[in-house]
Design a protein around this motif. Structure first.
Motif, PDB file in Angstrom:
ATOM      1  N   UNK A  53       0.830  -1.211   0.000  1.00 29.71           N
ATOM      2  CA  UNK A  53       0.000   0.000   0.000  1.00 29.71           C
ATOM      3  C   UNK A  53       0.858   1.252   0.000  1.00 29.71           C
ATOM      4  N   UNK A  54       1.913   1.247   0.819  1.00 25.32           N
ATOM      5  CA  UNK A  54       2.814   2.401   0.859  1.00 25.32           C
ATOM      6  C   UNK A  54       3.503   2.595  -0.486  1.00 25.32           C
ATOM      7  N   UNK A  55       3.941   1.500  -1.091  1.00 19.35           N
ATOM      8  CA  UNK A  55       4.610   1.576  -2.386  1.00 19.35           C
ATOM      9  C   UNK A  55       3.653   2.108  -3.453  1.00 19.35           C
ATOM     10  N   UNK A  56       2.408   1.601  -3.464  1.00 22.18           N
ATOM     11  CA  UNK A  56       1.432   2.057  -4.450  1.00 22.18           C
ATOM     12  C   UNK A  56       1.050   3.507  -4.227  1.00 22.18           C
ATOM     13  N   UNK A  57       1.088   3.973  -2.978  1.00 21.64           N
ATOM     14  CA  UNK A  57       0.800   5.384  -2.694  1.00 21.64           C
ATOM     15  C   UNK A  57       1.860   6.284  -3.331  1.00 21.64           C
ATOM     16  N   UNK A  58       3.112   5.857  -3.261  1.00 19.56           N
ATOM     17  CA  UNK A  58       4.185   6.622  -3.898  1.00 19.56           C
ATOM     18  C   UNK A  58       3.994   6.653  -5.417  1.00 19.56           C
ATOM     19  N   UNK A  59       3.675   5.489  -5.992  1.00 14.79           N
ATOM     20  CA  UNK A  59       3.445   5.419  -7.442  1.00 14.79           C
ATOM     21  C   UNK A  59       2.270   6.304  -7.834  1.00 14.79           C
ATOM     22  N   UNK A  60       1.173   6.229  -7.051  1.00 11.06           N
ATOM     23  CA  UNK A  60      -0.016   7.021  -7.357  1.00 11.06           C
ATOM     24  C   UNK A  60       0.273   8.516  -7.268  1.00 11.06           C
ATOM     25  N   UNK A  61       1.130   8.900  -6.333  1.00 19.72           N
ATOM     26  CA  UNK A  61       1.468  10.326  -6.178  1.00 19.72           C
ATOM     27  C   UNK A  61       2.211  10.851  -7.407  1.00 19.72           C
ATOM     28  N   UNK A  62       3.044   9.997  -8.002  1.00 18.12           N
ATOM     29  CA  UNK A  62       3.798  10.418  -9.180  1.00 18.12           C
ATOM     30  C   UNK A  62       2.966  10.312 -10.455  1.00 18.12           C
ATOM     31  N   UNK A 172     -11.749 -11.412 -10.313  1.00 13.73           N
ATOM     32  CA  UNK A 172     -11.691 -11.174 -11.745  1.00 13.73           C
ATOM     33  C   UNK A 172     -13.089 -10.940 -12.319  1.00 13.73           C
ATOM     34  N   UNK A 173     -14.074 -11.725 -11.841  1.00 14.92           N
ATOM     35  CA  UNK A 173     -15.441 -11.578 -12.345  1.00 14.92           C
ATOM     36  C   UNK A 173     -16.001 -10.196 -12.009  1.00 14.92           C
ATOM     37  N   UNK A 174     -15.796  -9.758 -10.774  1.00 13.47           N
ATOM     38  CA  UNK A 174     -16.299  -8.446 -10.362  1.00 13.47           C
ATOM     39  C   UNK A 174     -15.522  -7.311 -11.011  1.00 13.47           C
ATOM     40  N   UNK A 175     -14.253  -7.538 -11.270  1.00 13.09           N
ATOM     41  CA  UNK A 175     -13.405  -6.506 -11.867  1.00 13.09           C
ATOM     42  C   UNK A 175     -13.903  -6.109 -13.248  1.00 13.09           C
ATOM     43  N   UNK A 176     -14.528  -7.034 -13.949  1.00 12.69           N
ATOM     44  CA  UNK A 176     -15.033  -6.744 -15.290  1.00 12.69           C
ATOM     45  C   UNK A 176     -16.003  -5.559 -15.281  1.00 12.69           C
ATOM     46  N   UNK A 177     -16.747  -5.413 -14.183  1.00 14.09           N
ATOM     47  CA  UNK A 177     -17.735  -4.348 -14.107  1.00 14.09           C
ATOM     48  C   UNK A 177     -17.096  -2.993 -13.834  1.00 14.09           C
ATOM     49  N   UNK A 178     -15.782  -2.976 -13.556  1.00 12.32           N
ATOM     50  CA  UNK A 178     -15.094  -1.728 -13.243  1.00 12.32           C
ATOM     51  C   UNK A 178     -14.149  -1.266 -14.344  1.00 12.32           C
ATOM     52  N   UNK A 179     -13.931  -2.119 -15.332  1.00 14.98           N
ATOM     53  CA  UNK A 179     -12.903  -1.818 -16.321  1.00 14.98           C
ATOM     54  C   UNK A 179     -13.199  -0.545 -17.102  1.00 14.98           C
ATOM     55  N   UNK A 180     -14.467  -0.184 -17.279  1.00 11.22           N
ATOM     56  CA  UNK A 180     -14.796   1.017 -18.018  1.00 11.22           C
ATOM     57  C   UNK A 180     -14.792   2.275 -17.179  1.00 11.22           C
ATOM     58  N   UNK A 181     -14.695   2.144 -15.857  1.00 13.68           N
ATOM     59  CA  UNK A 181     -14.788   3.312 -14.982  1.00 13.68           C
ATOM     60  C   UNK A 181     -13.421   3.822 -14.531  1.00 13.68           C
ATOM     61  N   UNK A 182     -12.461   2.918 -14.367  1.00  8.10           N
ATOM     62  CA  UNK A 182     -11.143   3.309 -13.872  1.00  8.10           C
ATOM     63  C   UNK A 182     -10.067   2.663 -14.728  1.00  8.10           C
ATOM     64  N   UNK A 183      -8.920   3.351 -14.839  1.00  4.79           N
ATOM     65  CA  UNK A 183      -7.787   2.740 -15.532  1.00  4.79           C
ATOM     66  C   UNK A 183      -7.157   1.676 -14.629  1.00  4.79           C
ATOM     67  N   UNK A 184      -6.235   0.886 -15.205  1.00  3.68           N
ATOM     68  CA  UNK A 184      -5.679  -0.248 -14.473  1.00  3.68           C
ATOM     69  C   UNK A 184      -4.968   0.146 -13.199  1.00  3.68           C
ATOM     70  N   UNK A 185      -4.136   1.198 -13.233  1.00  4.90           N
ATOM     71  CA  UNK A 185      -3.397   1.619 -12.052  1.00  4.90           C
ATOM     72  C   UNK A 185      -4.336   2.072 -10.946  1.00  4.90           C
ATOM     73  N   UNK A 186      -5.356   2.853 -11.296  1.00  8.27           N
ATOM     74  CA  UNK A 186      -6.302   3.346 -10.298  1.00  8.27           C
ATOM     75  C   UNK A 186      -7.031   2.185  -9.626  1.00  8.27           C
ATOM     76  N   UNK A 187      -7.471   1.222 -10.436  1.00  8.50           N
ATOM     77  CA  UNK A 187      -8.215   0.093  -9.881  1.00  8.50           C
ATOM     78  C   UNK A 187      -7.332  -0.758  -8.979  1.00  8.50           C
ATOM     79  N   UNK A 188      -6.079  -0.988  -9.392  1.00  2.24           N
ATOM     80  CA  UNK A 188      -5.161  -1.762  -8.554  1.00  2.24           C
ATOM     81  C   UNK A 188      -4.897  -1.053  -7.234  1.00  2.24           C
TER      82      UNK A 188
END
Length: 305
Positions: A53-62, A172-188
């Motif tokens: 989570x800390x690592x992804x926060x740094x990535x998200x900030x950049x 994976x099944x539920x993720x399909x319903x989110x693919x159009x709303x958020x990009x991959x990095x945001x969803x991860x």
């Protein structure tokens, strides 16, 4: 209107990214086994994803990510539950008594469960070919579980690895319903953060285990949090931006043999003959399942330019 095309990129970089993903995800079973030497399953999952989570926060900030919509918060929490909380706690419990090599094979059964979910939960049609792949794959799973500790020593821990694979299938099944709303990095990012928040129930006692854990375990857990839990997802997103999912997924079948090699080197594990046979059955079944899906897609959709 111009047709959508993927940006051109060096094949060498794509191959290196694929190899990086395979190495990261193949390391996970070995890293978990090392982590369980000093941490209990819940604390190991929490510490691993606090680091992630800390690592992804740094990535998200950049990189910059969009804020979640309020109405999406319940679904994002559910994604975190299946992809992080349930999956990794159950996986850690199961790996207390399942070899790293066998665990990596059982984890590859996710497409089999995804097909069953598609049929019985989402009411999709399933062809006779897919049913044959599922039955063959489940036979291979039984062989792996039975062969890991011997025919007479089948216990619940092998089935817990399958529960982790089932949890990943729900994700994976539920993720399909989110693919159009958020990009991959945001969803991860939101999946990792929400799953980590749910794991905070294991916070009491974590500090004591961190203080007492030996250095080699600390490094193994740090690697778990940074590589398979964060960097591998970013590399996988890069791969999928340049290669079709059906083609890229084939490379993931290199994960079990790579994981077995890592476990043999780091843990001294030697997979039994039955685990090898079961692994072959599972991987062939899942590969055949994906090839049938790819053929179906090709038959109904023109090739991308």
């Amino acid at each position: 209107m111009k047709p959508h095309t993927r940006p051109a990129h060096s094949p060498i970089k794509i191959i290196l990214a694929m190899a990086f993903v395979i190495a990261c995800w193949a390391y996970s079973p070995t890293g978990i086994h090392i982590g369980l030497q000093a941490y209990d399953p819940g604390h190991l999952a929490l510490l691993r994803f606090l680091i992630a989570s800390a690592f992804m926060a740094v990535v998200a900030a950049f990189k910059g990510i969009s804020l979640p919509r309020l109405r999406d918060l319940p679904l994002l929490m559910v994604l975190g539950f299946f992809a992080v909380s349930l999956h990794h706690v159950v996986l850690n419990i199961g790996q207390q008594h399942v070899s790293a090599g066998a665990s990596s094979v059982l984890a590859q059964s996710t497409p089999l469960f995804s097909t069953l979910l598609a049929r019985f939960v989402f009411k999709d049609s399933v062809s006779f070919w897919r049913w044959g792949c599922i039955v063959a794959g489940l036979v291979g799973v039984v062989i792996v579980v039975a062969g890991d500790r011997g025919l007479g020593s089948v216990d619940v821990h092998g089935w817990l690895i399958l529960l982790a694979a089932l949890s990943w299938s729900f994700y994976f099944a539920l993720q399909k319903h989110q693919t159009g709303r958020y990009d991959g990095l945001t969803l991860v990012c939101y999946t990792v953060w929400s799953g980590t928040a749910l794991l905070l129930i294991y916070l009491p006692g974590l500090a004591g285990q961190v203080v007492s854990a030996p250095a080699h375990v600390q490094w193994a857990v740090m690697a778990l949090g940074v590589f398979p839990s964060a960097l591998a997802y970013l590399a996988w997103a890069f791969v999928l931006a340049h290669v079709d999912l059906s083609r890229a997924s084939v490379t993931l079948y290199l994960i079990p043999p790579t994981a077995m090699a890592m476990a043999a080197y780091a843990l001294g594990e030697q997979p039994t003959l039955m685990v090898g046979v079961g692994a072959l059955v599972v991987l062939i079944s899942v590969l055949a399942l994906n090839l049938e899906r790819r053929a179906a897609v090709t038959s109904v959709r023109p090739a991308q330019p």
